[in-house]
Design a protein around this motif. Structure first.
Motif, PDB file in Angstrom:
ATOM      1  N   GLN A 192       0.823  -1.206   0.000  1.00  0.00           N
ATOM      2  CA  GLN A 192       0.000   0.000   0.000  1.00  0.00           C
ATOM      3  C   GLN A 192       0.860   1.260   0.000  1.00  0.00           C
ATOM      4  OE1 GLN A 192      -3.278   0.238  -0.397  1.00  0.00           O
ATOM      5  NE2 GLN A 192      -3.318  -1.986  -0.664  1.00  0.00           N
ATOM      6  N   PHE A 193       1.979   1.190   0.714  1.00  0.00           N
ATOM      7  CA  PHE A 193       2.877   2.344   0.743  1.00  0.00           C
ATOM      8  C   PHE A 193       3.469   2.614  -0.623  1.00  0.00           C
ATOM      9  CE2 PHE A 193       6.947   4.438   1.297  1.00  0.00           C
ATOM     10  CZ  PHE A 193       6.619   5.482   2.154  1.00  0.00           C
ATOM     11  N   PHE A 194       3.957   1.550  -1.309  1.00  0.00           N
ATOM     12  CA  PHE A 194       4.531   1.706  -2.641  1.00  0.00           C
ATOM     13  C   PHE A 194       3.472   2.201  -3.629  1.00  0.00           C
ATOM     14  CE2 PHE A 194       7.709  -1.796  -1.423  1.00  0.00           C
ATOM     15  CZ  PHE A 194       8.586  -0.852  -0.934  1.00  0.00           C
ATOM     16  N   LYS A 195       2.237   1.704  -3.469  1.00  0.00           N
ATOM     17  CA  LYS A 195       1.150   2.133  -4.346  1.00  0.00           C
ATOM     18  C   LYS A 195       0.866   3.620  -4.152  1.00  0.00           C
ATOM     19  CE  LYS A 195      -3.609   0.955  -5.620  1.00  0.00           C
ATOM     20  NZ  LYS A 195      -4.774   0.075  -5.308  1.00  0.00           N
ATOM     21  N   PHE A 196       0.835   4.054  -2.906  1.00  0.00           N
ATOM     22  CA  PHE A 196       0.638   5.478  -2.608  1.00  0.00           C
ATOM     23  C   PHE A 196       1.773   6.309  -3.192  1.00  0.00           C
ATOM     24  CE2 PHE A 196       1.795   9.042   0.173  1.00  0.00           C
ATOM     25  CZ  PHE A 196       0.636   9.810   0.081  1.00  0.00           C
ATOM     26  N   ASN A 197       3.017   5.815  -3.075  1.00  0.00           N
ATOM     27  CA  ASN A 197       4.180   6.537  -3.599  1.00  0.00           C
ATOM     28  C   ASN A 197       4.082   6.693  -5.110  1.00  0.00           C
ATOM     29  OD1 ASN A 197       7.080   7.547  -3.210  1.00  0.00           O
ATOM     30  ND2 ASN A 197       7.358   5.933  -4.720  1.00  0.00           N
ATOM     31  N   TYR A 198       3.653   5.631  -5.800  1.00  0.00           N
ATOM     32  CA  TYR A 198       3.523   5.709  -7.261  1.00  0.00           C
ATOM     33  C   TYR A 198       2.439   6.705  -7.663  1.00  0.00           C
ATOM     34  CZ  TYR A 198       1.833   4.715 -11.913  1.00  0.00           C
ATOM     35  OH  TYR A 198       1.393   4.861 -13.201  1.00  0.00           O
ATOM     36  N   HIS A 199       1.282   6.639  -7.009  1.00  0.00           N
ATOM     37  CA  HIS A 199       0.193   7.557  -7.356  1.00  0.00           C
ATOM     38  C   HIS A 199       0.598   9.004  -7.091  1.00  0.00           C
ATOM     39  CE1 HIS A 199      -2.779   4.689  -8.576  1.00  0.00           C
ATOM     40  NE2 HIS A 199      -2.723   4.022  -7.433  1.00  0.00           N
ATOM     41  N   ALA A 200       1.317   9.236  -5.993  1.00  0.00           N
ATOM     42  CA  ALA A 200       1.777  10.588  -5.685  1.00  0.00           C
ATOM     43  C   ALA A 200       2.735  11.091  -6.766  1.00  0.00           C
ATOM     44  CB  ALA A 200       2.456  10.610  -4.321  1.00  0.00           C
ATOM     45  N   SER A 201       3.669  10.225  -7.191  1.00  0.00           N
ATOM     46  CA  SER A 201       4.616  10.618  -8.235  1.00  0.00           C
ATOM     47  C   SER A 201       3.905  10.819  -9.572  1.00  0.00           C
ATOM     48  CB  SER A 201       5.727   9.574  -8.368  1.00  0.00           C
ATOM     49  OG  SER A 201       5.196   8.302  -8.700  1.00  0.00           O
ATOM     50  N   HIS A 202       2.887   9.997  -9.823  1.00  0.00           N
ATOM     51  CA  HIS A 202       2.122  10.124 -11.067  1.00  0.00           C
ATOM     52  C   HIS A 202       1.431  11.483 -11.127  1.00  0.00           C
ATOM     53  CE1 HIS A 202      -0.199   8.793 -14.547  1.00  0.00           C
ATOM     54  NE2 HIS A 202      -1.274   9.265 -13.954  1.00  0.00           N
ATOM     55  N   TYR A 203       0.782  11.875 -10.043  1.00  0.00           N
ATOM     56  CA  TYR A 203       0.104  13.171 -10.008  1.00  0.00           C
ATOM     57  C   TYR A 203       1.121  14.331 -10.043  1.00  0.00           C
ATOM     58  CZ  TYR A 203      -4.397  10.985  -9.120  1.00  0.00           C
ATOM     59  OH  TYR A 203      -5.540  10.249  -9.240  1.00  0.00           O
ATOM     60  N   PHE A 204       2.272  14.119  -9.428  1.00  0.00           N
ATOM     61  CA  PHE A 204       3.329  15.141  -9.463  1.00  0.00           C
ATOM     62  C   PHE A 204       3.719  15.445 -10.904  1.00  0.00           C
ATOM     63  CE2 PHE A 204       7.922  15.839  -9.930  1.00  0.00           C
ATOM     64  CZ  PHE A 204       8.080  17.025  -9.223  1.00  0.00           C
ATOM     65  N   TRP A 205       3.922  14.399 -11.695  1.00  0.00           N
ATOM     66  CA  TRP A 205       4.346  14.606 -13.077  1.00  0.00           C
ATOM     67  C   TRP A 205       3.210  15.139 -13.944  1.00  0.00           C
ATOM     68  CZ3 TRP A 205       8.885  15.416 -14.866  1.00  0.00           C
ATOM     69  CH2 TRP A 205       9.997  14.901 -14.184  1.00  0.00           C
ATOM     70  N   ARG A 206       1.981  14.795 -13.626  1.00  0.00           N
ATOM     71  CA  ARG A 206       0.857  15.344 -14.380  1.00  0.00           C
ATOM     72  C   ARG A 206       0.782  16.869 -14.195  1.00  0.00           C
ATOM     73  NH1 ARG A 206      -4.715  12.110 -13.714  1.00  0.00           N
ATOM     74  NH2 ARG A 206      -5.277  13.772 -15.187  1.00  0.00           N
TER      75      ARG A 206
END
Length: 395
Positions: A192-206
């Protein structure tokens, strides 16, 4: 009830992240940066983070985006089919897969070798031709140099593969034990932590992708932002540095980082295209920041001029680049390429490193066919030394 569920989720997330904090070796880099930002030399760290983000990270992300979008429409050929029907094309195709930026092509060939579908010469060819993730960095910053290195790698891969298949008669035992999944019990707890990290990075780049690309090109074309505002340069430097540090943090929290492979490789072949672009961009950024910091701190704190040092011992630079290339993973190779971009080491050192390095493909090879992996790596070092010193003495 929803509040209780949210509290429970946050508690489990924090407890799992705490267990990672004690074991994750990737966290060493952001920890060093934080200490540096609080020190009297914080200007060095701000400058390095800003330069790495706007001059490297953005262009690497753009290069990766274009590369993976194009690669979607050109699926890799099966070498086993080519070997059976057009055997003369097996080595050139293996070299071509290796010459592709990144480690994907090399991993494909190594995997097919462990299944007995390709020759040992194909493994030597692909490992000689591959430059790994360092190719993205070189193509983004020095595209002509990058194309030259990949072309030389392809040619030497073909030559090495043909010679090995012609004169070598090695037989290897390949273990039938499959590679262990990276999803261990502990990583399941951190899922869940890694999933949250990926989604956060995804939105950062968007949010930052388009303005970052526009600003990166403006910086590349030396636009004077002070004409807009006297404080524009200092404000933009702070913003770029912040973005660079955020990217390093995303990389640090994207893996357990418990082993050498976790730190020096980023080869999740099962990821989506967007995840691969983000992972590879963050991976390259982290190692580029490390290289830039090592260089700047050596010059500032120890008054060590690495450029002058390598000029005095220039004859050893191609050998040093080749030896570093023998290390598995793409991290050390990105460091070498970064030093070349900064003008510290000569082109011959990068060329030797590119030919001898095997990228992330060496990890599955070591796990499934260790003897073949060792020999193939050593064989790829031979043309690396020859070509690197030929270029060094001629040019």
């Amino acid at each position: 009830m929803p509040q209780i569920m949210t509290t429970t989720y946050l508690y489990s997330l924090l407890s799992s992240s705490q267990s990672m904090l004690f074991k994750c070796k990737r966290l060493l880099l952001p920890a060093i940066i934080l200490v540096g930002l609080l020190s009297s030399h914080n200007d060095i760290f701000i400058s390095v983070l800003a330069d790495a983000f706007i001059q490297v990270t953005v262009f690497v992300a753009l290069t990766l985006f274009i590369y993976y979008q194009v690669a979607r429409y050109f699926p890799c050929l099966e070498l086993s089919f080519v070997r059976k029907n057009v055997p003369r094309l097996e080595i050139p195709l293996a070299s071509l897969l290796g010459a592709l930026p990144g480690c994907g092509g090399a991993i494909i060939v190594v995997t097919q070798f462990t299944k007995g579908q390709v020759s040992f010469g194909s493994v030597v060819a692909v490992l000689t031709a591959t430059m790994g993730d360092a190719a993205f960095l070189l193509l983004a910053k020095r595209p002509l140099d990058g194309l030259l290195v990949l072309s030389v790698g392809f040619a030497m891969g073909c030559l090495s593969g043909w010679l090995i298949d012609r004169f070598s008669h090695h037989r290897f035992d390949v273990t039938s034990t499959p590679l262990k999944s990276s999803e261990t019990v502990q990583s399941n707890q951190l899922k869940q932590f890694f999933k949250f990290n990926y989604h956060a990075s995804h939105y950062f780049w968007r949010v930052v992708a388009i303005p970052a690309v526009l600003l990166a090109f403006a910086v590349a074309f030396q636009v004077d932002f002070e004409q807009i505002s006297p404080t524009a340069n200092s404000v933009l430097t702070s913003v770029f540095a912040f973005c660079g540090f955020v990217v390093v943090l995303f990389w640090s929290f994207a893996s357990k980082g418990e082993s050498y492979q976790d730190v020096t490789a980023e080869d999740d072949a099962n990821s989506s295209i967007s995840r691969k672009i983000i992972q590879d961009t963050h991976f390259v950024t982290a190692w580029v920041v490390s290289a830039f910091l090592c260089y700047e701190l050596a010059v500032t704190l120890f008054e060590l001029n690495l450029g002058v040092l390598f000029n005095h011992y220039a004859v050893l630079a191609p050998l040093a680049g080749t030896l570093i290339g023998l290390l598995p993973g793409c991290g050390p190779q990105i460091l070498v390429t970064s030093l070349y971009i900064q003008g510290v080491i000569p082109f011959s050192a990068v060329l030797g490193n590119a030919l001898s390095n095997d990228g992330d493909a060496l990890f599955p090879a070591i796990a499934l066919a260790p003897k073949a992996a060792l020999l193939a790596s050593l064989y790829s070092a031979i043309p690396a030394v020859v070509v690197a010193y030929t270029v060094y003495f001629l040019f």
